[in-house]
Write an enzyme that holds these catalytic residues in place. Structure first.
Site, mmCIF file in Angstrom:
data_model
loop_
_atom_site.group_PDB
_atom_site.id
_atom_site.type_symbol
_atom_site.label_atom_id
_atom_site.label_comp_id
_atom_site.label_asym_id
_atom_site.label_seq_id
_atom_site.Cartn_x
_atom_site.Cartn_y
_atom_site.Cartn_z
ATOM 1 N N ASN A 47 -7.560 9.248 17.882
ATOM 2 C CA ASN A 47 -8.307 8.933 16.657
ATOM 3 C C ASN A 47 -9.820 8.874 16.867
ATOM 4 O OD1 ASN A 47 -5.571 6.958 15.643
ATOM 5 N ND2 ASN A 47 -6.341 8.676 14.467
ATOM 6 N N GLU A 81 -12.605 3.919 7.849
ATOM 7 C CA GLU A 81 -12.028 2.856 8.707
ATOM 8 C C GLU A 81 -12.827 2.747 10.015
ATOM 9 O OE1 GLU A 81 -7.815 4.482 8.453
ATOM 10 O OE2 GLU A 81 -7.435 2.377 7.993
ATOM 11 N N ASN A 87 -3.938 2.486 11.625
ATOM 12 C CA ASN A 87 -4.693 2.917 12.807
ATOM 13 C C ASN A 87 -5.669 1.830 13.225
ATOM 14 O OD1 ASN A 87 -3.841 5.545 13.559
ATOM 15 N ND2 ASN A 87 -4.913 6.448 11.811
ATOM 16 N N LYS A 95 -3.322 5.564 21.204
ATOM 17 C CA LYS A 95 -3.512 6.214 19.893
ATOM 18 C C LYS A 95 -4.997 6.465 19.640
ATOM 19 C CE LYS A 95 -2.193 7.900 15.973
ATOM 20 N NZ LYS A 95 -2.302 7.380 14.641
ATOM 21 N N GLY A 106 2.511 4.632 3.600
ATOM 22 C CA GLY A 106 3.475 3.658 3.080
ATOM 23 C C GLY A 106 4.433 4.297 2.089
ATOM 24 N N GLY A 140 0.848 -1.207 0.000
ATOM 25 C CA GLY A 140 0.000 0.000 0.000
ATOM 26 C C GLY A 140 0.873 1.244 0.000
ATOM 27 N N THR A 141 1.185 1.727 -1.218
ATOM 28 C CA THR A 141 2.097 2.871 -1.359
ATOM 29 C C THR A 141 1.275 4.142 -1.446
ATOM 30 O OG1 THR A 141 3.581 1.346 -2.487
ATOM 31 C CG2 THR A 141 4.084 3.698 -2.705
HETATM 32 N N1 LIG Z 1 -1.823 9.299 6.243
HETATM 33 C C1 LIG Z 1 -1.458 9.499 7.500
HETATM 34 O O1 LIG Z 1 -0.869 10.565 7.832
HETATM 35 C C2 LIG Z 1 -1.707 8.471 8.554
HETATM 36 C C3 LIG Z 1 -2.289 7.243 8.228
HETATM 37 N N2 LIG Z 1 -2.458 6.301 9.215
HETATM 38 C C4 LIG Z 1 -3.032 5.004 8.889
HETATM 39 O O2 LIG Z 1 -2.240 4.365 7.893
HETATM 40 C C5 LIG Z 1 -3.044 3.496 7.084
HETATM 41 C C6 LIG Z 1 -2.834 3.868 5.618
HETATM 42 O O3 LIG Z 1 -3.381 5.158 5.429
HETATM 43 P P1 LIG Z 1 -2.970 6.142 4.249
HETATM 44 O O4 LIG Z 1 -1.591 5.877 3.801
HETATM 45 O O5 LIG Z 1 -3.325 7.507 4.687
HETATM 46 O O6 LIG Z 1 -3.984 5.672 3.102
HETATM 47 P P2 LIG Z 1 -3.835 5.825 1.517
HETATM 48 O O7 LIG Z 1 -5.168 5.564 0.944
HETATM 49 O O8 LIG Z 1 -3.145 7.097 1.178
HETATM 50 O O9 LIG Z 1 -2.846 4.636 1.155
HETATM 51 C C7 LIG Z 1 -3.235 3.313 1.007
HETATM 52 C C8 LIG Z 1 -2.665 2.832 -0.315
HETATM 53 O O10 LIG Z 1 -2.959 1.460 -0.464
HETATM 54 C C9 LIG Z 1 -3.203 1.242 -1.825
HETATM 55 N N3 LIG Z 1 -3.996 0.036 -2.062
HETATM 56 C C10 LIG Z 1 -5.272 -0.211 -1.702
HETATM 57 N N4 LIG Z 1 -5.658 -1.430 -2.125
HETATM 58 C C11 LIG Z 1 -4.600 -1.957 -2.770
HETATM 59 C C12 LIG Z 1 -4.379 -3.169 -3.465
HETATM 60 N N5 LIG Z 1 -5.323 -4.088 -3.570
HETATM 61 N N6 LIG Z 1 -3.165 -3.374 -4.017
HETATM 62 C C13 LIG Z 1 -2.203 -2.444 -3.933
HETATM 63 N N7 LIG Z 1 -2.349 -1.266 -3.300
HETATM 64 C C14 LIG Z 1 -3.535 -1.026 -2.726
HETATM 65 C C15 LIG Z 1 -3.979 2.457 -2.261
HETATM 66 O O11 LIG Z 1 -3.907 2.562 -3.667
HETATM 67 P P3 LIG Z 1 -4.752 3.656 -4.513
HETATM 68 O O12 LIG Z 1 -3.766 4.779 -4.673
HETATM 69 O O13 LIG Z 1 -5.111 2.964 -5.748
HETATM 70 O O14 LIG Z 1 -5.935 4.023 -3.670
HETATM 71 C C16 LIG Z 1 -3.274 3.570 -1.512
HETATM 72 O O15 LIG Z 1 -2.268 4.184 -2.280
HETATM 73 C C17 LIG Z 1 -4.473 3.676 7.601
HETATM 74 O O16 LIG Z 1 -4.794 2.687 8.537
HETATM 75 C C18 LIG Z 1 -4.430 5.056 8.284
HETATM 76 O O17 LIG Z 1 -5.432 5.197 9.289
HETATM 77 C C19 LIG Z 1 -2.038 6.509 10.502
HETATM 78 C C20 LIG Z 1 -1.488 7.702 10.858
HETATM 79 C C21 LIG Z 1 -1.306 8.785 9.920
HETATM 80 C C1 LIG Z 2 -3.088 11.552 14.853
HETATM 81 C C2 LIG Z 2 -3.126 11.691 13.337
HETATM 82 C C3 LIG Z 2 -3.552 13.066 12.943
HETATM 83 C C4 LIG Z 2 -1.711 11.646 12.885
HETATM 84 O O1 LIG Z 2 -1.081 10.567 13.297
HETATM 85 C C5 LIG Z 2 -3.956 10.574 12.724
HETATM 86 O O2 LIG Z 2 -3.764 9.438 13.079
HETATM 87 C C6 LIG Z 2 -5.070 10.721 11.748
HETATM 88 O O3 LIG Z 2 -5.328 11.749 11.130
HETATM 89 O O4 LIG Z 2 -5.749 9.719 11.544
#
Ligand SMILES: NC(=O)C1=CN([C@@H]2O[C@H](COP(=O)(O)OP(=O)(O)OC[C@H]3O[C@@H](n4cnc5c(N)ncnc54)[C@H](OP(=O)(O)O)[C@@H]3O)[C@@H](O)[C@H]2O)C=CC1
Ligand SMILES: CC(C)(CO)C(=O)C(=O)O
Length: 311
Positions: free
Chosen positions: A196, A274, A105, A192, A15, A10-11
């Site tokens: 959240n 989520e 999360n 956390k 990621g 999940g980039t």
């Molecule tokens: N962003 C943040 O600052 C924070 C995020 N989190 C947690 O981190 C986790 C990830 O969040 P976040 O990075 O923001 O989410 P995003 O949606 O930005 O990233 C998830 C990625 O996974 C990819 N994906 C989904 N399904 C597939 C698949 N089948 N194969 C390959 N790739 C796939 C998506 O692709 P596509 O581009 O096609 O949608 C997307 O790029 C969550 O649980 C979030 O709550 C926690 C703290 C902070």
């Molecule tokens: C606490 C915070 C803002 C950053 O880690 C977060 O987890 C969110 O937006 O879901």
């Protein structure tokens, strides 16, 4: 230089950010993508960050786990709404005796992972990161970035600080990512949730940013009440969250740049929320211990309505 190889499942905002930092520091990183695959394979990743912008012109990009090499550390950075895919995704890509690092999360994801893969170490990471994916292969890192790592054991028994956690912490620290280690992953996860649950939930239900929720005396009070209820939930799992921690989270949010929470961004983009990982799992855990978290249930019910109607 560490020889450990990393797979990023999940980039996206999280990621893509951490994976790019690890590759920039010289580690061998493999990125699983979905919609951005063609673009990133051709053009790489761009990270705009408060710590300094950088581009990786070449990355190991994949659109299928079956094409990925087995890696020492597999980072789970999908949204939890995609976790039904983990039984297909994880086994082919994680090495025997490797590590699955869950950077999502919510609560209880490590339990799900433990049902899928044997002979691996499972580590959870609580990410205090504000990052968004703003275009294909383009990550915008707005604030923070620290990760608290804790190792998982059955029933979330505290594992202390293990050598595996330390190795991963070293890789991340060398890549410029701040790491804290916790002896008790479950306590870390509930802590956390103190942030959240109120902010992610209320930002969607009330269509508000964090600064707006804190500026109004009624929502400020509601946030605090919900935080105390999360602390009551933690208690049902035998974990104690100090009152001072709640105060710290309130102060931290007042000082934060006005922020649209990740759940609010998902809602605005009409993506699935989520809700189950962040609200449903804690509710069910507390309920199983005989405690009804009424405010959190009220948020859960409203979010389920919005998610089903608009998602
Ligand atoms: N962003 C943040 O600052 C924070 C995020 N989190 C947690 O981190 C986790 C990830 O969040 P976040 O990075 O923001 O989410 P995003 O949606 O930005 O990233 C998830 C990625 O996974 C990819 N994906 C989904 N399904 C597939 C698949 N089948 N194969 C390959 N790739 C796939 C998506 O692709 P596509 O581009 O096609 O949608 C997307 O790029 C969550 O649980 C979030 O709550 C926690 C703290 C902070
Ligand atoms: C606490 C915070 C803002 C950053 O880690 C977060 O987890 C969110 O937006 O879901």
């Amino acid at each position: 230089m560490s020889e450990r190889s990393y797979a990023i499942l999940g980039t996206g905002a999280l990621g893509g950010f951490y994976g790019a930092k690890l590759q920039k520091a010289g580690l061998n990183v493999h990125f699983l993508l979905r919609s951005d695959y063609e673009y990133v394979k051709k053009s790489g990743l761009l990270v705009e960050s408060i710590d300094g912008d950088f581009t990786l012109t070449q990355v190991n990009a994949y659109d299928d786990v079956a094409k990925m090499p087995q890696c020492d550390v597999v980072v789970v950075s999908l949204k939890t709404t995609q976790n039904h895919l983990l039984p297909q995704m994880l086994p082919p890509v994680v090495k025997e005796n490797g590590v699955v690092l869950v950077l999502q999360n919510g609560l209880a994801v490590e339990e799900e992972v433990a049902k899928i893969v044997d002979n691996v170490t499972i580590i959870g990471g609580l990410c205090f990161l504000c990052s968004n994916k703003v275009a294909a292969g383009h990550i915008s890192h707005l604030d923070y970035g620290q990760i608290t790592l804790g190792e998982y054991a059955a029933n979330y028994n505290p594992m202390g600080i293990t050598p595996r956690m330390q190795q991963i912490a070293d890789d991340f620290t060398n890549a410029g990512i701040a790491i804290e280690l916790t002896e008790d992953l479950l306590l870390g996860r509930w802590k956390k949730l103190v942030w959240n649950i109120p902010y992610n939930g209320l930002s969607v239900i009330l269509n508000a940013r964090t600064d707006e929720l804190m500026a109004n005396m009624h929502t400020r009070e509601l946030v605090e009440q919900v935080m105390y209820e999360v602390s009551a939930g933690a208690k049902t799992a035998g974990r104690v969250i100090a009152e001072s921690f709640i105060q710290t989270m309130l102060d931290y949010t007042v000082k934060m740049k006005p922020y649209r929470t990740s759940m609010k961004i998902d809602y605005d983009e009409r993506r699935p929320l989520e809700v189950e990982a962040i609200f449903g799992n804690p509710l069910r855990k507390a309920e199983a211990a005989g405690v009804d978290l009424r405010l959190i249930r009220c948020l859960y019910q409203q979010l389920k309505f919005l998610d089903m109607r608009d998602g």
